[in-house]
Structures are given as C-alpha cells and as structure tokens.
Design a protein around this motif. Structure first.
Motif, PDB file in Angstrom:
ATOM      1  N   GLU A  43       6.467  -6.779  -3.913  1.00 42.70           N
ATOM      2  CA  GLU A  43       7.281  -6.041  -4.889  1.00 42.70           C
ATOM      3  C   GLU A  43       6.440  -5.011  -5.642  1.00 42.70           C
ATOM      4  O   GLU A  43       6.878  -3.878  -5.844  1.00 42.70           O
ATOM      5  CB  GLU A  43       7.920  -7.013  -5.890  1.00 42.70           C
ATOM      6  CG  GLU A  43       8.988  -7.900  -5.301  1.00 42.70           C
ATOM      7  CD  GLU A  43       9.427  -8.995  -6.266  1.00 42.70           C
ATOM      8  OE1 GLU A  43      10.577  -9.450  -6.111  1.00 42.70           O
ATOM      9  OE2 GLU A  43       8.655  -9.401  -7.144  1.00 42.70           O
ATOM     10  N   VAL A  44       5.235  -5.406  -6.014  1.00 42.43           N
ATOM     11  CA  VAL A  44       4.351  -4.487  -6.729  1.00 42.43           C
ATOM     12  C   VAL A  44       3.979  -3.311  -5.827  1.00 42.43           C
ATOM     13  O   VAL A  44       4.031  -2.154  -6.240  1.00 42.43           O
ATOM     14  CB  VAL A  44       3.088  -5.224  -7.228  1.00 42.43           C
ATOM     15  CG1 VAL A  44       2.061  -4.245  -7.776  1.00 42.43           C
ATOM     16  CG2 VAL A  44       3.463  -6.250  -8.285  1.00 42.43           C
ATOM     17  N   LEU A  45       3.636  -3.598  -4.582  1.00 43.43           N
ATOM     18  CA  LEU A  45       3.266  -2.524  -3.648  1.00 43.43           C
ATOM     19  C   LEU A  45       4.435  -1.576  -3.424  1.00 43.43           C
ATOM     20  O   LEU A  45       4.250  -0.350  -3.385  1.00 43.43           O
ATOM     21  CB  LEU A  45       2.786  -3.104  -2.321  1.00 43.43           C
ATOM     22  CG  LEU A  45       2.313  -2.082  -1.284  1.00 43.43           C
ATOM     23  CD1 LEU A  45       1.160  -1.248  -1.818  1.00 43.43           C
ATOM     24  CD2 LEU A  45       1.918  -2.787   0.004  1.00 43.43           C
ATOM     25  N   ASP A  46       5.643  -2.110  -3.311  1.00 39.27           N
ATOM     26  CA  ASP A  46       6.821  -1.251  -3.136  1.00 39.27           C
ATOM     27  C   ASP A  46       7.007  -0.307  -4.319  1.00 39.27           C
ATOM     28  O   ASP A  46       7.323   0.871  -4.145  1.00 39.27           O
ATOM     29  CB  ASP A  46       8.084  -2.095  -2.929  1.00 39.27           C
ATOM     30  CG  ASP A  46       8.136  -2.754  -1.558  1.00 39.27           C
ATOM     31  OD1 ASP A  46       7.397  -2.313  -0.659  1.00 39.27           O
ATOM     32  OD2 ASP A  46       8.911  -3.719  -1.413  1.00 39.27           O
ATOM     33  N   GLY A  56       4.880  13.114  -2.516  1.00 40.12           N
ATOM     34  CA  GLY A  56       4.664  13.488  -1.120  1.00 40.12           C
ATOM     35  C   GLY A  56       4.531  12.263  -0.246  1.00 40.12           C
ATOM     36  O   GLY A  56       4.495  11.133  -0.730  1.00 40.12           O
ATOM     37  N   PRO A  57       4.457  12.488   1.070  1.00 39.66           N
ATOM     38  CA  PRO A  57       4.392  11.363   2.010  1.00 39.66           C
ATOM     39  C   PRO A  57       3.064  10.604   1.910  1.00 39.66           C
ATOM     40  O   PRO A  57       2.045  11.162   1.498  1.00 39.66           O
ATOM     41  CB  PRO A  57       4.527  12.030   3.376  1.00 39.66           C
ATOM     42  CG  PRO A  57       4.136  13.446   3.169  1.00 39.66           C
ATOM     43  CD  PRO A  57       4.454  13.779   1.746  1.00 39.66           C
ATOM     44  N   ILE A  58       3.109   9.347   2.268  1.00 40.73           N
ATOM     45  CA  ILE A  58       1.905   8.522   2.299  1.00 40.73           C
ATOM     46  C   ILE A  58       1.630   8.121   3.741  1.00 40.73           C
ATOM     47  O   ILE A  58       2.548   8.033   4.566  1.00 40.73           O
ATOM     48  CB  ILE A  58       2.020   7.288   1.375  1.00 40.73           C
ATOM     49  CG1 ILE A  58       3.178   6.388   1.786  1.00 40.73           C
ATOM     50  CG2 ILE A  58       2.129   7.689  -0.065  1.00 40.73           C
ATOM     51  CD1 ILE A  58       3.253   5.102   0.993  1.00 40.73           C
ATOM     52  N   GLU A  59       0.376   7.899   4.045  1.00 35.10           N
ATOM     53  CA  GLU A  59      -0.039   7.532   5.403  1.00 35.10           C
ATOM     54  C   GLU A  59      -0.143   6.021   5.579  1.00 35.10           C
ATOM     55  O   GLU A  59       0.100   5.506   6.645  1.00 35.10           O
ATOM     56  CB  GLU A  59      -1.386   8.180   5.744  1.00 35.10           C
ATOM     57  CG  GLU A  59      -1.318   9.682   5.832  1.00 35.10           C
ATOM     58  CD  GLU A  59      -0.459  10.153   6.980  1.00 35.10           C
ATOM     59  OE1 GLU A  59      -0.606   9.624   8.104  1.00 35.10           O
ATOM     60  OE2 GLU A  59       0.378  11.040   6.748  1.00 35.10           O
ATOM     61  N   GLY A  60      -0.533   5.334   4.529  1.00 33.04           N
ATOM     62  CA  GLY A  60      -0.703   3.892   4.627  1.00 33.04           C
ATOM     63  C   GLY A  60      -0.840   3.263   3.260  1.00 33.04           C
ATOM     64  O   GLY A  60      -1.037   3.951   2.258  1.00 33.04           O
ATOM     65  N   SER A  61      -0.741   1.952   3.239  1.00 26.79           N
ATOM     66  CA  SER A  61      -0.870   1.226   1.978  1.00 26.79           C
ATOM     67  C   SER A  61      -1.306  -0.204   2.266  1.00 26.79           C
ATOM     68  O   SER A  61      -1.116  -0.710   3.367  1.00 26.79           O
ATOM     69  CB  SER A  61       0.459   1.235   1.223  1.00 26.79           C
ATOM     70  OG  SER A  61       1.450   0.581   1.979  1.00 26.79           O
ATOM     71  N   TRP A  62      -1.890  -0.820   1.267  1.00 24.34           N
ATOM     72  CA  TRP A  62      -2.308  -2.210   1.371  1.00 24.34           C
ATOM     73  C   TRP A  62      -2.341  -2.838  -0.012  1.00 24.34           C
ATOM     74  O   TRP A  62      -2.368  -2.135  -1.022  1.00 24.34           O
ATOM     75  CB  TRP A  62      -3.679  -2.327   2.039  1.00 24.34           C
ATOM     76  CG  TRP A  62      -4.773  -1.620   1.293  1.00 24.34           C
ATOM     77  CD1 TRP A  62      -5.163  -0.321   1.437  1.00 24.34           C
ATOM     78  CD2 TRP A  62      -5.610  -2.169   0.269  1.00 24.34           C
ATOM     79  NE1 TRP A  62      -6.188  -0.026   0.569  1.00 24.34           N
ATOM     80  CE2 TRP A  62      -6.487  -1.142  -0.160  1.00 24.34           C
ATOM     81  CE3 TRP A  62      -5.702  -3.417  -0.324  1.00 24.34           C
ATOM     82  CZ2 TRP A  62      -7.427  -1.335  -1.156  1.00 24.34           C
ATOM     83  CZ3 TRP A  62      -6.647  -3.613  -1.320  1.00 24.34           C
ATOM     84  CH2 TRP A  62      -7.509  -2.579  -1.717  1.00 24.34           C
ATOM     85  N   ILE A  63      -2.297  -4.165  -0.040  1.00 25.50           N
ATOM     86  CA  ILE A  63      -2.416  -4.895  -1.306  1.00 25.50           C
ATOM     87  C   ILE A  63      -2.988  -6.275  -1.019  1.00 25.50           C
ATOM     88  O   ILE A  63      -2.722  -6.858   0.042  1.00 25.50           O
ATOM     89  CB  ILE A  63      -1.061  -5.002  -2.048  1.00 25.50           C
ATOM     90  CG1 ILE A  63      -1.271  -5.449  -3.486  1.00 25.50           C
ATOM     91  CG2 ILE A  63      -0.096  -5.914  -1.305  1.00 25.50           C
ATOM     92  CD1 ILE A  63      -0.093  -5.184  -4.395  1.00 25.50           C
TER      93      ILE A  63
END
Length: 123
Positions: A43-46, A56-63
């Motif tokens: 939920e936090v990452l979202d 703008g667009p993002i390429e990747g994410s992690w948590i």
C-alpha cells in the motif's frame, strides 16, 4: 399500569440501551484499531508510485517488507525503505525513500547520483 407492562417496558428500555452502547463501542474500537494499524508495504509503495507518476513515467520500483526503526530528533517510528527509478534526460535516475509504516507518509526522499557516462539510452 400492570406488572406485565412495567416488566416489558424495563426490558425494551434496557435492550435499547444495551444495543446503543454496543453499537457505540464497536464504532469507537474500529476507528481506534484503524488508527493504530500499520499499512502494508504494498500500500505504501502504491501511494509513492502514484505521487511519482504525476511527474512522469517510472521504470521500476521496490520496497522492503521488513519495517525498520527510524528516529529523527525526538520522533521515533517504524518505516519502510524503498525506491523508484525513472529516466530523466536519457539517464536512469533512482530515488530512495523512507515512509512511515503506520501512515504511509514519506519522511525522506534522496536522489541517488548517477555518473554522466552511465546513460541508459546510449546518448
């Protein structure tokens, strides 16, 4: 007034009071539990991704799903650590963040410097 009507009146009055107290305490305990509960790492990452997507667009994410203790001056809380990557000026840029595990509020964001010659798109 007869004894039967008086007994029935006391019963219905007591039942109404009991239902009212039960309903009130249920509402209060639900609000209290939600206020005290932690948000999940997903939920936090979202929430953080939505904020970055506005620019703008993002390429990747992690948590990290493991909460860590965090202290800034006199404030102590638990946080999730995570990151977002995006392309800015033909270069992959990474942002790392710390977000409060209870509220999801982002407490810190740091842009990770990238070397000029590490261009993702080869320019």
């Amino acid at each position: 007034m007869s004894v039967e009507k008086e007994t029935r009146s006391l019963f219905t009055d007591g039942l109404a009071v009991g239902i009212g107290i039960g309903l009130f305490s249920g509402i209060v305990s639900t609000i209290w539990a939600k206020k005290r509960s932690n948000q999940s790492a997903d939920e936090v990452l979202d929430e953080v991704k939505l904020a970055f997507l506005k620019e703008g667009p993002i390429e990747g994410s992690w948590i990290q799903f493991q909460k860590q203790p965090f202290r800034k001056f006199a404030i102590r809380t638990e946080v999730y650590a995570g990151g977002i990557s995006r392309i800015e000026d033909q270069t992959l840029v990474t942002y790392e963040f710390l977000a409060d595990a209870r509220t999801g509020t982002v407490l810190e964001v740091h842009r990770i410097p990238v070397e000029q010659n590490d261009s993702v798109l080869g320019f």
